[in-house]
Motif scaffolding. Sequence first.
Motif, PDB file in Angstrom:
ATOM      1  N   ASN A  32       0.874  -1.166   0.000  1.00  0.00           N
ATOM      2  CA  ASN A  32       0.000   0.000   0.000  1.00  0.00           C
ATOM      3  C   ASN A  32       0.916   1.222   0.000  1.00  0.00           C
ATOM      4  OD1 ASN A  32      -1.739   2.098   0.469  1.00  0.00           O
ATOM      5  ND2 ASN A  32      -2.849   1.101   2.142  1.00  0.00           N
ATOM      6  N   ALA A  34       0.271   4.283   0.494  1.00  0.00           N
ATOM      7  CA  ALA A  34      -0.077   5.330   1.461  1.00  0.00           C
ATOM      8  C   ALA A  34       1.034   5.435   2.503  1.00  0.00           C
ATOM      9  CB  ALA A  34      -1.409   5.008   2.127  1.00  0.00           C
ATOM     10  N   GLY A  35       1.455   6.665   2.769  1.00  0.00           N
ATOM     11  CA  GLY A  35       2.514   6.899   3.729  1.00  0.00           C
ATOM     12  C   GLY A  35       3.892   7.010   3.124  1.00  0.00           C
ATOM     13  N   TYR A  36       4.049   6.576   1.869  1.00  0.00           N
ATOM     14  CA  TYR A  36       5.332   6.721   1.191  1.00  0.00           C
ATOM     15  C   TYR A  36       5.505   8.160   0.699  1.00  0.00           C
ATOM     16  CZ  TYR A  36       6.265   1.694   1.082  1.00  0.00           C
ATOM     17  OH  TYR A  36       6.523   0.388   1.433  1.00  0.00           O
ATOM     18  N   GLN A  37       6.766   8.578   0.596  1.00  0.00           N
ATOM     19  CA  GLN A  37       7.098   9.883   0.030  1.00  0.00           C
ATOM     20  C   GLN A  37       7.836   9.680  -1.290  1.00  0.00           C
ATOM     21  OE1 GLN A  37       9.430  11.916   2.982  1.00  0.00           O
ATOM     22  NE2 GLN A  37       7.727  12.108   4.420  1.00  0.00           N
ATOM     23  N   PRO A 184       4.233  13.342  -0.112  1.00  0.00           N
ATOM     24  CA  PRO A 184       3.486  12.106   0.078  1.00  0.00           C
ATOM     25  C   PRO A 184       2.901  11.593  -1.233  1.00  0.00           C
ATOM     26  CG  PRO A 184       2.950  13.671   1.808  1.00  0.00           C
ATOM     27  CD  PRO A 184       3.799  14.412   0.808  1.00  0.00           C
ATOM     28  N   GLU A 186       0.216  10.174  -1.986  1.00  0.00           N
ATOM     29  CA  GLU A 186      -1.188  10.477  -2.222  1.00  0.00           C
ATOM     30  C   GLU A 186      -1.391  11.849  -2.852  1.00  0.00           C
ATOM     31  OE1 GLU A 186      -0.928   8.185   1.770  1.00  0.00           O
ATOM     32  OE2 GLU A 186       0.260   9.569   0.555  1.00  0.00           O
ATOM     33  N   ARG A 187      -0.452  12.772  -2.667  1.00  0.00           N
ATOM     34  CA  ARG A 187      -0.586  14.140  -3.171  1.00  0.00           C
ATOM     35  C   ARG A 187       0.267  14.419  -4.399  1.00  0.00           C
ATOM     36  NH1 ARG A 187       1.738  17.618   0.622  1.00  0.00           N
ATOM     37  NH2 ARG A 187       1.051  19.273  -0.765  1.00  0.00           N
TER      38      ARG A 187
END
Length: 210
Positions: A32, A34-37, A184, A186-187
């Motif tokens: 997943n 999410a939380g990765y940069q 991040p 997600e962004r």
Amino acid sequence: MRREIKTENGTTRMNEEYDRIIPEGEEQETVNLAGYQVAKAELFAHTREPAITVWENKIKFNMACLRKFPGVKYIQLLIHPEEFRLIVRPCEADAPDSLRWANGGGEKEIRNRDMICQIFAAKLFDLMSWRKEYRYKMLGKPAVYKNEALYLFKLTDFELFINRGTRKQRSWLPEDWRDCFGVPFERHDDLYKINLAEGYITTNKMGGLE
């Protein structure tokens, strides 16, 4: 990119690109993001990456940037003063507010040039609260607006160099990057979406660009 392809018997298989990366039967882990940069490109060596450098009285695009628009000698510059973005938009020589960013053409190879712009640079330094004893270098990213190819520079993502008459150079990055590797996941993609109808303004020849 991972894609599933329907076969004639109704089963699915991965496309050839995925099969090359992960051969059949090889152990894999589902993750997943999410939380990765996404690590910032500015943290790596990038001498051949498209970039713009801004001094207190001029700007200059490197040759890597010009090669993204083969044969283009004129551009428009668009600034978003609230999102701190600069966009390069190729245009014809007679387009309103067109700016010549390259020399040469015809039988001669196009080459980059200093774009003298004391007023424009001063406004940019004031907008970004930059210090005049430094020059600022930003990497560009491809962007699209209604199928129109553009190049996007985020003015907040920069390296800065002290203006010295020496070949030895040392660069610095913004202090708030010390606590992270990048944006991040997600962004990340949203940061490069473009809508020219929302807040962008063009430069004009009163800004001193030649």
